[in-house]
Enzyme design. Sequence first.
Site, PDB file in Angstrom:
ATOM      1  N   TYR A  52       9.939   5.027  -7.144  1.00  0.00           N
ATOM      2  CA  TYR A  52      10.651   5.574  -5.994  1.00  0.00           C
ATOM      3  C   TYR A  52      11.999   6.155  -6.412  1.00  0.00           C
ATOM      4  O   TYR A  52      12.666   5.619  -7.297  1.00  0.00           O
ATOM      5  CB  TYR A  52      10.960   4.475  -4.976  1.00  0.00           C
ATOM      6  N   HIS A  93       9.743   2.227   8.113  1.00  0.00           N
ATOM      7  CA  HIS A  93       9.469   2.088   6.686  1.00  0.00           C
ATOM      8  C   HIS A  93       9.244   0.638   6.266  1.00  0.00           C
ATOM      9  O   HIS A  93       9.044   0.367   5.077  1.00  0.00           O
ATOM     10  CB  HIS A  93      10.633   2.663   5.865  1.00  0.00           C
ATOM     11  N   ARG A 113      11.406  16.946  -0.132  1.00  0.00           N
ATOM     12  CA  ARG A 113      10.981  16.068  -1.214  1.00  0.00           C
ATOM     13  C   ARG A 113       9.457  16.055  -1.220  1.00  0.00           C
ATOM     14  O   ARG A 113       8.816  16.448  -0.242  1.00  0.00           O
ATOM     15  CB  ARG A 113      11.508  14.641  -1.034  1.00  0.00           C
ATOM     16  N   ASN A 139       6.077  13.569  -1.694  1.00  0.00           N
ATOM     17  CA  ASN A 139       5.563  12.205  -1.718  1.00  0.00           C
ATOM     18  C   ASN A 139       4.071  12.315  -2.017  1.00  0.00           C
ATOM     19  O   ASN A 139       3.490  13.392  -1.913  1.00  0.00           O
ATOM     20  CB  ASN A 139       5.819  11.527  -0.366  1.00  0.00           C
ATOM     21  N   GLU A 171       2.393  15.115  -0.078  1.00  0.00           N
ATOM     22  CA  GLU A 171       3.130  15.506   1.118  1.00  0.00           C
ATOM     23  C   GLU A 171       4.377  16.290   0.716  1.00  0.00           C
ATOM     24  O   GLU A 171       5.200  15.791  -0.041  1.00  0.00           O
ATOM     25  CB  GLU A 171       3.580  14.257   1.900  1.00  0.00           C
ATOM     26  N   TYR A 201      -0.191  -0.563  -2.212  1.00  0.00           N
ATOM     27  CA  TYR A 201       0.369   0.058  -1.014  1.00  0.00           C
ATOM     28  C   TYR A 201      -0.235   1.437  -0.792  1.00  0.00           C
ATOM     29  O   TYR A 201      -0.550   1.818   0.332  1.00  0.00           O
ATOM     30  CB  TYR A 201       1.895   0.156  -1.131  1.00  0.00           C
ATOM     31  N   LYS A 202      -0.417   2.184  -1.853  1.00  0.00           N
ATOM     32  CA  LYS A 202      -0.970   3.521  -1.716  1.00  0.00           C
ATOM     33  C   LYS A 202      -2.493   3.489  -1.547  1.00  0.00           C
ATOM     34  O   LYS A 202      -3.117   4.527  -1.387  1.00  0.00           O
ATOM     35  CB  LYS A 202      -0.552   4.390  -2.902  1.00  0.00           C
TER      36      LYS A 202
END
Lengths: 347, 192
Positions: A37, A194, A224, A226, A266, A317-318
């Site tokens: 991150y 979040h 950004r 993602n 994204e 998480y992904k």
Amino acid sequence: MTLSFSQSRFRDDYSFANSDAAIRRFPFPFDRDSYMYSVNMEPHRAAGPEDSVFQRRFDVDEHYLSEMADRAITLQRDPMRCQSLPHMRLAGWDLLELIMTAKAEDYPDLFALQRDGACWRWINRPMGIDDRFTFLDDATLPCGPMEYITRQTQGDFALLDQRQGNLWMDAGMITSQADWSLDFDIGMNFFEWHAPVPRAAQMGIFQRALKFLLNVQQGAPSRRLNWTMTVNPRLDTSPETYPEWGPEKRSLTPENVGQRQFLRVELQSFWRLPRSNGLAFPIRCYLCALEDLVTVPKWGRRLHRVLRDLPEDLATYKGFAVNRPLIVDYLSRFDDGAPTSPGIFPD
Amino acid sequence: MTPAPANRIPSHPTYAPLQPRPGHAALMIADAGGAVALAQLLAQAPDLRATARILLVAADVPPDLPAVTPVPGTEALEAAIAGALQGARMGLQAYLAGSQGLIGQAQALLLAQGMAPGAIQMQQCGGPARRMQCVHCKTIAPDVVIDPYRCPGCGRWLYVRDHFSRRLGAFQGVCIDAETPGLVPEPTEIAP
């Protein structure tokens, strides 16, 4: 640039496919051989090759009509994917103005906006729309302004209200999300929505990102990238429909992983809105199959290294921890150990 | 009051003990478990008795509480709150005490009526039962004590997330066997 629009599906038979040009312009999100991150913001202005996705404010690509058709299906099945709390009406008009003016300027062959005071005429040639309405008068549109314009614009859109030193997810059109629910999260502040993200809060990511976003100025948008992983080219990976796409996650084999495992990127951008002082937060989704990504040698090498070395909690998480061995094994065939050049673009 | 576990995520609500605050009026909402907390609050700040209005949900009315309106059950809470807020003015303070399900629902209803979050205090009394929303069919299950639990709306087995919506007054339940239909782990009791 002359666009020809594909007619493909992001569900059922998954006929979605990228052209060679779409693969080359895919916004590969890794600028080095590892990932963690970061507050990876940069000004949202033209960058990269001439046909890069960063050249225009709201990128329109060959999947435009297919994505809008998919959005219409999702909304028909679940109208709550588009919601706006009552105080966000003005922000919806701000968004409509932003997108219409940007698209008409950036794609004059596709879109036109004629303004005579509050009397506006909007022409969307690919979708065959020619509408007249009165700016700021809801009654002159077939639906709310946010819904109206985002049914014609690729990508999800969240509208954030700014108050009490925080950002509040108070409106949105969310039909191509990476497993989060607008219906559940609407009304939450930046830290609350979040909350399920592991590790980042402890790293101070959200505090720094929020401080940055609270200070985004008019006319100076930021962006950004993602990313996550999706099995099959499916836009609607919402928690609502998880029982539909969940089983597909377990359908990967060594034989089909290159074809059916997609890197999902994204392109997020952030825009201060002039009347409401809200923040528009487009989340544009790009999908690319692994077998297409590895046609760019740099990307094949790098994606292998990134996914191989990613901490387990991030892979969980992904949502691809269960498939990581298959994916890494496949990608390893495209990694000869050669060094990669800095930056995201192909060599 | 035990401190919130350090591993709780930021959307997980924390419920501090009720503290008396100055205000023109006080709206108090409690269930049987929370009535004790209200009695303690009123003992601590007797001035509140004059302006307090109490909605007591599915509980016998104790003799030591003033101005109690009995509410037969949580399904009648929305109408009771709407009635209690008729003619309410700025400065109203809300005090909620009871199960997570009750205070979560009451807070959601008060927010929907336009009350500011800062004017609502909550104290959780009783067990770890959670008010859950099924993310698939949107059915609310008021007092879930096991994880996974079976959605009373769609019948799916849902795992209990810590993600909480103030607007809904509920935690999120997500299908636990979506990727492996039929593979549902044995339910266990939710930890407090």
